[in-house]
Design a protein around this motif. Sequence first.
Motif, PDB file in Angstrom:
ATOM      1  N   LEU A 105      21.419  36.355  32.871  1.00 54.29           N
ATOM      2  CA  LEU A 105      21.661  35.870  31.093  1.00 54.29           C
ATOM      3  C   LEU A 105      22.655  34.616  31.275  1.00 54.29           C
ATOM      4  O   LEU A 105      23.527  34.717  31.416  1.00 54.29           O
ATOM      5  CB  LEU A 105      22.057  37.419  30.832  1.00 54.29           C
ATOM      6  N   PRO A 106      22.036  34.412  29.634  1.00 53.60           N
ATOM      7  CA  PRO A 106      23.484  32.915  29.642  1.00 53.60           C
ATOM      8  C   PRO A 106      24.777  33.008  29.771  1.00 53.60           C
ATOM      9  O   PRO A 106      25.425  34.293  29.113  1.00 53.60           O
ATOM     10  CB  PRO A 106      23.066  32.113  28.267  1.00 53.60           C
ATOM     11  N   GLY A 107      26.111  32.565  30.449  1.00 51.71           N
ATOM     12  CA  GLY A 107      26.872  32.904  30.303  1.00 51.71           C
ATOM     13  C   GLY A 107      26.790  33.888  31.621  1.00 51.71           C
ATOM     14  O   GLY A 107      28.207  34.365  32.040  1.00 51.71           O
ATOM     15  N   ALA A 108      26.052  35.019  32.014  1.00 53.33           N
ATOM     16  CA  ALA A 108      26.889  35.786  33.371  1.00 53.33           C
ATOM     17  C   ALA A 108      27.283  34.990  34.211  1.00 53.33           C
ATOM     18  O   ALA A 108      26.725  34.247  34.721  1.00 53.33           O
ATOM     19  CB  ALA A 108      25.069  36.470  33.338  1.00 53.33           C
ATOM     20  N   ALA A 109      27.947  35.612  35.198  1.00 51.66           N
ATOM     21  CA  ALA A 109      28.957  35.381  35.485  1.00 51.66           C
ATOM     22  C   ALA A 109      29.518  35.537  36.632  1.00 51.66           C
ATOM     23  O   ALA A 109      29.844  37.484  36.451  1.00 51.66           O
ATOM     24  CB  ALA A 109      30.550  34.550  35.507  1.00 51.66           C
ATOM     25  N   CYS A 110      29.192  35.497  38.502  1.00 49.26           N
ATOM     26  CA  CYS A 110      29.957  36.433  39.702  1.00 49.26           C
ATOM     27  C   CYS A 110      31.361  35.892  39.812  1.00 49.26           C
ATOM     28  O   CYS A 110      31.475  34.598  39.667  1.00 49.26           O
ATOM     29  CB  CYS A 110      29.331  36.401  40.698  1.00 49.26           C
ATOM     30  N   ALA A 111      32.234  36.861  40.190  1.00 54.22           N
ATOM     31  CA  ALA A 111      33.609  36.334  40.905  1.00 54.22           C
ATOM     32  C   ALA A 111      34.348  36.675  41.970  1.00 54.22           C
ATOM     33  O   ALA A 111      33.760  37.411  42.785  1.00 54.22           O
ATOM     34  CB  ALA A 111      34.238  37.005  39.603  1.00 54.22           C
ATOM     35  N   LEU A 112      34.695  35.580  42.453  1.00 52.08           N
ATOM     36  CA  LEU A 112      35.300  35.691  44.083  1.00 52.08           C
ATOM     37  C   LEU A 112      37.023  36.223  43.323  1.00 52.08           C
ATOM     38  O   LEU A 112      36.854  35.206  42.944  1.00 52.08           O
ATOM     39  CB  LEU A 112      34.974  34.371  44.852  1.00 52.08           C
ATOM     40  N   PHE A 113      37.197  37.954  43.898  1.00 58.88           N
ATOM     41  CA  PHE A 113      38.856  37.505  43.833  1.00 58.88           C
ATOM     42  C   PHE A 113      39.583  37.187  44.994  1.00 58.88           C
ATOM     43  O   PHE A 113      39.203  38.186  45.893  1.00 58.88           O
ATOM     44  CB  PHE A 113      39.743  39.179  42.953  1.00 58.88           C
ATOM     45  N   THR A 114      40.924  36.825  44.968  1.00 64.92           N
ATOM     46  CA  THR A 114      41.384  36.768  45.956  1.00 64.92           C
ATOM     47  C   THR A 114      42.820  36.609  46.193  1.00 64.92           C
ATOM     48  O   THR A 114      43.683  36.320  45.010  1.00 64.92           O
ATOM     49  CB  THR A 114      41.303  34.349  46.524  1.00 64.92           C
ATOM     50  N   TYR A 115      43.756  37.477  46.657  1.00 61.35           N
ATOM     51  CA  TYR A 115      44.830  37.638  46.777  1.00 61.35           C
ATOM     52  C   TYR A 115      45.531  37.750  47.948  1.00 61.35           C
ATOM     53  O   TYR A 115      45.124  37.846  49.085  1.00 61.35           O
ATOM     54  CB  TYR A 115      44.803  40.064  46.693  1.00 61.35           C
ATOM     55  N   HIS A 116      46.173  36.657  47.361  1.00 60.93           N
ATOM     56  CA  HIS A 116      47.237  35.959  48.620  1.00 60.93           C
ATOM     57  C   HIS A 116      48.732  36.438  49.069  1.00 60.93           C
ATOM     58  O   HIS A 116      49.378  36.277  48.344  1.00 60.93           O
ATOM     59  CB  HIS A 116      47.400  34.624  48.172  1.00 60.93           C
ATOM     60  N   SER A 117      47.938  37.156  50.257  1.00 61.96           N
ATOM     61  CA  SER A 117      49.496  38.363  50.977  1.00 61.96           C
ATOM     62  C   SER A 117      49.521  37.269  52.171  1.00 61.96           C
ATOM     63  O   SER A 117      49.229  36.572  52.079  1.00 61.96           O
ATOM     64  CB  SER A 117      49.146  39.130  51.535  1.00 61.96           C
ATOM     65  N   PRO A 118      50.839  37.482  52.129  1.00 65.65           N
ATOM     66  CA  PRO A 118      51.922  36.783  53.503  1.00 65.65           C
ATOM     67  C   PRO A 118      51.457  36.612  54.534  1.00 65.65           C
ATOM     68  O   PRO A 118      51.764  35.738  55.438  1.00 65.65           O
ATOM     69  CB  PRO A 118      52.777  37.850  53.464  1.00 65.65           C
ATOM     70  N   GLN A 119      50.939  37.759  54.772  1.00 65.03           N
ATOM     71  CA  GLN A 119      49.806  38.582  55.880  1.00 65.03           C
ATOM     72  C   GLN A 119      48.590  36.721  56.455  1.00 65.03           C
ATOM     73  O   GLN A 119      48.269  36.274  57.287  1.00 65.03           O
ATOM     74  CB  GLN A 119      48.958  39.415  56.282  1.00 65.03           C
ATOM     75  N   ARG A 120      47.277  37.111  55.163  1.00 62.29           N
ATOM     76  CA  ARG A 120      46.757  36.680  55.174  1.00 62.29           C
ATOM     77  C   ARG A 120      45.738  36.656  53.997  1.00 62.29           C
ATOM     78  O   ARG A 120      46.022  37.192  52.748  1.00 62.29           O
ATOM     79  CB  ARG A 120      45.420  37.454  55.943  1.00 62.29           C
ATOM     80  N   PRO A 121      45.025  36.089  53.111  1.00 59.22           N
ATOM     81  CA  PRO A 121      44.190  35.914  51.682  1.00 59.22           C
ATOM     82  C   PRO A 121      42.947  37.029  51.821  1.00 59.22           C
ATOM     83  O   PRO A 121      42.570  38.019  52.999  1.00 59.22           O
ATOM     84  CB  PRO A 121      43.618  35.226  51.632  1.00 59.22           C
ATOM     85  N   TYR A 122      43.075  38.352  50.676  1.00 55.71           N
ATOM     86  CA  TYR A 122      41.777  39.246  51.127  1.00 55.71           C
ATOM     87  C   TYR A 122      40.735  38.529  49.394  1.00 55.71           C
ATOM     88  O   TYR A 122      41.504  38.874  48.773  1.00 55.71           O
ATOM     89  CB  TYR A 122      42.528  40.472  50.848  1.00 55.71           C
ATOM     90  N   THR A 123      39.643  38.886  49.694  1.00 57.21           N
ATOM     91  CA  THR A 123      39.208  38.383  48.821  1.00 57.21           C
ATOM     92  C   THR A 123      38.085  39.350  48.323  1.00 57.21           C
ATOM     93  O   THR A 123      37.295  40.540  49.285  1.00 57.21           O
ATOM     94  CB  THR A 123      37.974  37.207  49.577  1.00 57.21           C
ATOM     95  N   VAL A 124      37.419  39.468  47.423  1.00 56.85           N
ATOM     96  CA  VAL A 124      36.509  40.917  46.551  1.00 56.85           C
ATOM     97  C   VAL A 124      35.476  39.979  46.006  1.00 56.85           C
ATOM     98  O   VAL A 124      36.273  39.177  45.090  1.00 56.85           O
ATOM     99  CB  VAL A 124      37.360  41.880  45.837  1.00 56.85           C
TER     100      VAL A 124
END
Length: 536
Positions: free
Chosen positions: A105-124
């Motif tokens: 659909l116009p504007g439909a988006a997929c997204a990468l969320f990144t949590y930058h923890s002290p140990q390492r980045p975690y991604t969804v």
Amino acid sequence: MGPHRIVLDCGLRDLAALEAARDRIETADLLFCSHAHSDHARGVREFSQRFPQVPIYGSEVTAQLLPLNWLGETVPPHLCQALPWQTPISLADDLTVQIWPAGHLPGAACALFTYHSPQRPYTVFFTGDFFMSNSRLVDGLPLEALRGLKPDVLIIEGSAGTVRHPHRRQQENLLASTIQSLVQQGRSVLLPTPTLGIGQELVMLLRSHYQFTGQDITVWVDETVAAGCDLYLELMPEFPSSVQNFARHQPLFWDERILPRVRRLGVDGHPEADCPCIMIAHREVDLSDHCRNSNQAWTVLLPDSFATAMADLLLATSSDPGPTLGWLQTLVPELESEQVQLDTYQLTTHSDRVGTTQLIHNLRPQHVAFVHGKPTHLADLAGLEELQTRYQLHLPSAGNEVEFPIGDRFIQPAAPEPIFDGEITEIDDSVLLLLPEALTTDPRWAALADTGLVQARWQGHELVIKGLNQRDLMRTVTSSDTPWQPPSCQTCRHQREGRCRNPNSPLYGLQVSPEGVCPVFEARPARAEQDDEASA
């Protein structure tokens, strides 16, 4: 993710279901809306009213399309905050989001969320609804831009399950041929659609497909779908270059000069009683009067995903038809007299098995959670050996929390049990296939056993068995001995050794694609095809 809470979409009709999780939602960092379809967005406005402290994000186009879910109602001017494409945006000191187009659909988006923890980045990575192929108004998901992201968790839709769809252009050609054939028979065609997406795709298909170019046909569009068309026109810079080029030479939707003409239902008049037409209208509006108060016979074309619901309604097995198809029940007398006929079509906007597995293999996540689909379809995806051996697979259920432990060690998940062992026995001039009774507990059994007849065909070294429903039988009875094929260079009588030999064709002398087609297509006689196969 760590200390952060993220809400993904809100398509609920009633937000009472969120009360059980109110404490967690009130402290959420954001709501991300993947696209403006009602099943993902219709609850966003009420969500904003209940939880005004939670910001709402989406793409620029989604932010502008969202108000179409509440036509005639007041919508806050900045309900959704727009995110730019493919740019990491900081949502908190240790939380970022980056979005890509998802097709569909116009504007439909997929997204990468990144949590930058002290140990390492975690991604969804969250896909929302996605489509790999290009459609008339939307380019497909840009797979190359996502290759090798390696998110820790992938939350992916599985609407299509493990079904394989025909090529999108083949689906469009078949639909165009079906509509043209019905109009030539003197039948008007009604296409119920949602506010956004398929309705606008159908208008564009009828405006640009070679089978309708110059045809003296009127396409009527009701006010709800027309509102989506009007908003699309305001977003022209966001559309593919092919659409922008088309719009430079002729209007995208509304046109009286170039046939077929496209008109607004009510504003520009109403269909003539004695002239076949095509009508595209919102599916939740009672459309029965158009079929009933007309001298024309009508055919209602519904997406094939509605086939089961349609059958339940007409057989009165559904106690709550809901707003989408309930008006069909009032047309039972017309259906019995064949003044109105029902049929289905396929025009997919969700990726099939090939597209889904292709995206997973290119992203290379550790965990894969299948959501947004029938449980049987999601279980089919989770049962694919090519996925089981590489990823940790999850089938979340409503109301149950799922955790995704992140680590280097791969733990083989328990495989679902969708396989049934049986026996084959040859009896005189036939074959008897015996399967266990447990097979009938699957909700898909009713569709397979609808008529008690099945169709079998070879697919490589595997035998595929398909149930024949009542509509399939009707098509078999009315069709000719030669199966119909959509127009293409592959089935054209003038195609020889991969080149066009028709001097009247714009492709004359050129090497052509098997899926290609031109206005002077001529079907190859059945006998010629048999001779070609024999000589090969």
